[in-house]
Scaffold this active site. Structure first.
Site, PDB file in Angstrom:
ATOM      1  N   SER A   1       0.842  -1.195   0.000  1.00  0.00           N
ATOM      2  CA  SER A   1       0.000   0.000   0.000  1.00  0.00           C
ATOM      3  C   SER A   1       0.884   1.255   0.000  1.00  0.00           C
ATOM      4  O   SER A   1       1.827   1.330  -0.792  1.00  0.00           O
ATOM      5  CB  SER A   1      -0.930  -0.069   1.219  1.00  0.00           C
ATOM      6  OG  SER A   1      -1.999   0.822   1.096  1.00  0.00           O
TER       7      SER A   1
ATOM      8  N   ASP B   1      -8.001  -5.108  -6.653  1.00  0.00           N
ATOM      9  CA  ASP B   1      -7.517  -4.159  -5.645  1.00  0.00           C
ATOM     10  C   ASP B   1      -7.712  -2.734  -6.168  1.00  0.00           C
ATOM     11  O   ASP B   1      -7.326  -2.414  -7.295  1.00  0.00           O
ATOM     12  CB  ASP B   1      -6.035  -4.441  -5.371  1.00  0.00           C
ATOM     13  CG  ASP B   1      -5.470  -3.543  -4.272  1.00  0.00           C
ATOM     14  OD1 ASP B   1      -6.183  -2.646  -3.791  1.00  0.00           O
ATOM     15  OD2 ASP B   1      -4.297  -3.755  -3.911  1.00  0.00           O
TER      16      ASP B   1
ATOM     17  N   HIS C   1      -7.368  -5.676  -1.544  1.00  0.00           N
ATOM     18  CA  HIS C   1      -6.196  -4.884  -1.176  1.00  0.00           C
ATOM     19  C   HIS C   1      -5.478  -5.481   0.034  1.00  0.00           C
ATOM     20  O   HIS C   1      -4.278  -5.286   0.212  1.00  0.00           O
ATOM     21  CB  HIS C   1      -6.620  -3.442  -0.870  1.00  0.00           C
ATOM     22  CG  HIS C   1      -5.454  -2.535  -0.562  1.00  0.00           C
ATOM     23  ND1 HIS C   1      -4.402  -2.353  -1.432  1.00  0.00           N
ATOM     24  CD2 HIS C   1      -5.153  -1.796   0.535  1.00  0.00           C
ATOM     25  CE1 HIS C   1      -3.525  -1.523  -0.896  1.00  0.00           C
ATOM     26  NE2 HIS C   1      -3.950  -1.179   0.310  1.00  0.00           N
TER      27      HIS C   1
END
Ligand SMILES: *[C@@H]1O[C@H](CO)[C@@H](O)[C@H](O)[C@H]1NC(C)=O
Ligand SMILES: *[C@@H]1O[C@H](CO)[C@@H](O)[C@H](O)[C@H]1NC(C)=O
Ligand SMILES: *[C@@H]1O[C@H](CO)[C@@H](O)[C@H](O)[C@H]1NC(C)=O
Length: 307
Positions: free
Chosen positions: A173, A228, A281
């Site tokens: 991320s 994602d 994600h």
């Protein structure tokens, strides 16, 4: 500061998806077990960056309370620096030696400030000197800038002791965005480093992506899980926000909570092929952010902000 309404951004992102982005090209529909093992190991290091025990106690072994970094725990590690939230930029991670695999690993956590970043939707870019014409997201750059002195010092100290160890930088991320900037910074000062990112947003412009994709000072592996949402951000809008991704993309084609095999990973070019699935994600080989229970909520809030 330039603030743009989320709805407007999504509309622009949609437009880029409709015509401006290059078509996806599949270069390989599987990866070798050698690459697979590396993607899997450095995912575990990225997961470890979410665990409190790896950001509050320099000079200790890397461990994961949530049992999602078994290969890392099996290795002989010892951190040279562990840092957390040292100021408002919220940079968190560690640098460790891994004498089992002969590595020096830098890992960054997905920032706590992910909700701040999306709430503001501030996709402003700033010039950087790492490469000619390169511009980088100013928030990610600020985070890296805060961490860089400690990180570079730790890497140099580790290299003095273990000159033949390979240097790796990894993160999930926003941690992946920080790792990307870190890779450019280290390569620029002649420290070869291999980059591994998982569900990373775009961090800079075309020149930036090209520089990171094609360096002789280390390889770059950008891993994206199908559906994602984060890797689609910031949207790529020519001239206004010319965000681009490091190529190629290692694209995990399976769903959530399924074990990944080498056959489940395609090597593709481009990759604005995410979706809006929060769980996607959070699932990279395992529940990558498990050590930070609140991270799920932050991503949920982010997706709500965007929809
Ligand atoms: C670091 O965090 C872990 C997990 O919360 C905790 O068990 C440990 O006591 C902490 N260590 C220090 C030195 O604060
Ligand atoms: C994290 O950063 C914020 C803002 O700078 C600060 O108020 C807070 O005390 C920091 N927390 C820790 C644990 O360092
Ligand atoms: C998040 O936003 C709040 C309010 O705008 C601000 O006070 C805080 O410092 C920000 N925290 C981070 C980590 O950016």
């Amino acid at each position: 500061m330039v603030f743009v309404r989320p709805a407007a951004l999504l509309a622009l992102g949609g437009l880029s998806g409709l015509g401006w982005a290059a078509p996806v090209e599949v270069r390989d529909d599987t990866v070798s077990t050698e690459i697979f093992d590396k993607l899997s190991l450095f995912e575990q290091y990225a997961a470890a960056a979410y665990c409190k025990s790896n950001s509050n106690s320099t000079g200790t072994k890397v461990t994961c309370d949530e049992q999602n970094c078994g290969s890392v725990e099996a290795a002989d590690t010892n951190t040279l620096t562990e840092f957390e939230n040292s100021s408002e930029t919220d940079a968190t991670g560690f640098v460790t030696t891994d004498t089992t695999n002969k590595l020096i690993v830098i890992a960054f956590r997905g920032s706590k400030s992910i909700d701040n970043w999306t709430a503001n939707l501030d996709f402003q870019m700033e010039d950087v000197t790492f490469c000619s014409g390169c511009r980088v997201h100013s928030g990610f750059l600020e985070s890296w800038n805060e961490a860089q002195d400690g990180v570079i010092k730790a890497v140099q100290a580790a290299q003095a002791e273990y000159p033949d160890f390979k240097v790796i930088i990894t993160g999930h991320s926003l941690g992946g965005a920080m790792a990307t900037i870190g890779a450019a910074a280290l390569r620029t000062i002649d420290i070869p480093v291999d980059l591994y990112t998982y569900g990373a947003p775009k961090s800079g412009n075309d020149e930036w992506a090209t520089f990171l994709s094609g360096t002789d000072k280390g390889e770059s592996f950008r891993v994206v899980h199908k559906d994602d949402v984060v890797p689609t951000l910031p949207p790529s809008v020519p001239f206004l926000m010319p965000y681009a991704h490091v190529q190629p993309e290692y694209y995990i084609t399976t769903g959530n909570k399924v074990d990944v095999t080498p056959q489940d990973i395609q090597v593709i070019s481009d990759g604005d092929n995410g979706g809006m699935d929060i769980a996607a994600h959070l699932w990279y080989f395992n529940k990558i952010s498990a050590c930070d229970g609140l991270f799920d909520l932050k991503v949920k809030r982010m997706v709500e902000d965007l929809s």
